[in-house]
Design a protein around this motif. Structure first.
Motif, short mmCIF file in Angstrom:
data_model
loop_
_atom_site.label_atom_id
_atom_site.label_comp_id
_atom_site.label_asym_id
_atom_site.label_seq_id
_atom_site.Cartn_x
_atom_site.Cartn_y
_atom_site.Cartn_z
N LYS A 3 12.05 1.45 5.27
CA LYS A 3 10.98 0.11 4.29
C LYS A 3 9.78 -1.21 5.55
N ILE A 4 9.20 -0.45 5.48
CA ILE A 4 7.84 -1.39 6.93
C ILE A 4 7.11 -2.39 5.03
N ALA A 5 6.87 -3.83 5.48
CA ALA A 5 5.75 -4.37 4.74
C ALA A 5 5.05 -4.97 5.49
N LEU A 6 3.73 -5.12 5.30
CA LEU A 6 2.60 -5.08 6.32
C LEU A 6 1.58 -6.28 5.54
N ALA A 7 1.74 -7.35 5.91
CA ALA A 7 0.79 -8.72 5.54
C ALA A 7 0.14 -9.18 6.34
N CYS A 8 -0.89 -9.54 5.17
CA CYS A 8 -1.57 -10.83 6.49
C CYS A 8 -2.38 -11.77 5.05
N VAL A 9 -3.48 -12.33 5.52
CA VAL A 9 -3.58 -14.08 4.50
C VAL A 9 -4.31 -13.63 2.88
N GLY A 10 -5.21 -12.47 3.50
CA GLY A 10 -6.08 -12.10 2.37
C GLY A 10 -5.58 -10.42 1.94
N ASN A 11 -5.04 -9.75 2.03
CA ASN A 11 -4.78 -8.49 2.22
C ASN A 11 -6.25 -7.47 2.10
N ALA A 12 -7.88 -8.48 2.65
CA ALA A 12 -8.14 -7.48 2.82
C ALA A 12 -8.69 -6.80 3.81
N GLY A 13 -7.93 -6.95 4.65
CA GLY A 13 -8.83 -6.48 6.08
C GLY A 13 -7.33 -5.68 7.18
N ARG A 14 -6.59 -6.61 7.90
CA ARG A 14 -5.64 -6.66 8.77
C ARG A 14 -4.67 -5.54 8.35
N SER A 15 -3.85 -5.89 7.18
CA SER A 15 -2.95 -5.64 6.72
C SER A 15 -3.21 -4.03 5.66
N PHE A 21 -2.78 3.02 8.57
CA PHE A 21 -2.61 4.08 9.80
C PHE A 21 -1.07 3.93 9.77
N ALA A 22 -0.24 3.10 9.13
CA ALA A 22 0.91 2.84 8.63
C ALA A 22 1.37 5.26 7.42
N GLU A 23 0.45 5.05 6.38
CA GLU A 23 0.42 5.87 5.59
C GLU A 23 0.16 7.51 6.86
N ARG A 24 -1.06 7.12 8.48
CA ARG A 24 -1.19 8.40 8.25
C ARG A 24 -0.55 8.92 9.51
N GLU A 25 0.04 8.12 9.21
CA GLU A 25 2.01 8.32 11.27
C GLU A 25 2.89 8.89 10.11
N CYS A 26 2.48 8.21 8.98
CA CYS A 26 3.97 9.10 7.95
C CYS A 26 4.13 10.70 7.82
N ASP A 27 2.43 10.53 7.58
CA ASP A 27 2.06 12.02 7.22
C ASP A 27 1.76 13.37 8.68
N ARG A 28 1.70 12.47 9.82
CA ARG A 28 1.44 13.38 11.32
C ARG A 28 3.45 13.33 11.10
N ARG A 29 3.75 12.54 11.09
CA ARG A 29 4.85 12.53 12.04
C ARG A 29 6.34 12.52 10.79
N ILE A 35 6.24 2.19 2.48
CA ILE A 35 4.87 1.21 2.81
C ILE A 35 4.73 -0.05 1.89
N VAL A 36 4.63 -1.36 2.30
CA VAL A 36 4.30 -1.97 1.33
C VAL A 36 3.30 -3.57 1.69
N THR A 37 2.40 -3.51 1.44
CA THR A 37 1.32 -4.36 1.81
C THR A 37 1.01 -5.32 0.42
N GLY A 38 0.31 -6.89 1.18
CA GLY A 38 0.19 -7.60 0.34
C GLY A 38 -0.71 -8.79 1.15
N GLY A 39 -1.14 -10.04 1.07
CA GLY A 39 -1.47 -10.94 1.30
C GLY A 39 -0.96 -12.08 0.91
N THR A 40 -0.93 -13.04 1.46
CA THR A 40 -0.56 -14.78 1.02
C THR A 40 -1.36 -15.26 -0.74
N ASP A 41 -2.20 -15.07 0.35
CA ASP A 41 -3.25 -15.81 -0.42
C ASP A 41 -4.76 -14.21 -0.87
#
Length: 133
Positions: A3-15, A21-29, A35-41
């Motif tokens: 399990k991978i968690a991907l986080a940034c502040v707003g969860n509106a850009g980087r994460s 891309f993580a989802e795409r890598e799962c499919d490719r491989r 995979i879980v994502t979210g933001g602190t604000d």
């Protein structure tokens, strides 16, 4: 299951880009990784320039919404990747996974997209290498 968690502040850009891309890598491989994502604000919506930058790569995230990352989200995560936020804001006490803090060099969205894509690929190479050993 890994399990991978991907986080940034707003969860509106980087994460959001990292998650796509993580989802795409799962499919490719052919990997089964949670995979879980979210933001602190969390922001109100994913940034339009992020949606456009990913669409240029054939990835559509136009239906996604930012969300808050919680201790419950990451309690069983093997990896937490943060981009501009502190893992201490949501990591549970006693968590024993691996933390990666990605300080991105690029400031323009498409450059960030490309940098994030390469970092995700490197992370997946690392995960596959560990699982093969």
């Amino acid at each position: 299951m890994t399990k991978i968690a991907l986080a940034c502040v707003g969860n509106a850009g980087r994460s959001q880009m990292a998650t796509a891309f993580a989802e795409r890598e799962c499919d490719r491989r052919g990997l089964n990784i949670d995979i879980v994502t979210g933001g602190t604000d969390p922001a109100e919506s994913v940034h339009d320039d992020v949606i456009e930058a990913l669409q240029a790569e054939g990835i559509d995230i136009s239906d996604r919404s930012p969300r808050r990352i919680t201790k419950e989200d990451v309690a069983d995560a093997d990896y937490i990747v943060t981009m501009g936020c502190s893992v201490d804001q949501f990591r549970p006490d006693g968590w024993e996974g691996e933390h990666h803090a990605w300080s991105l060099e690029a400031s323009e969205t498409r450059e960030q997209r490309d940098e994030i894509e390469q970092r995700v690929i490197t992370l997946f190479d690392e995960i596959e290498g560990r699982n093969a050993a």
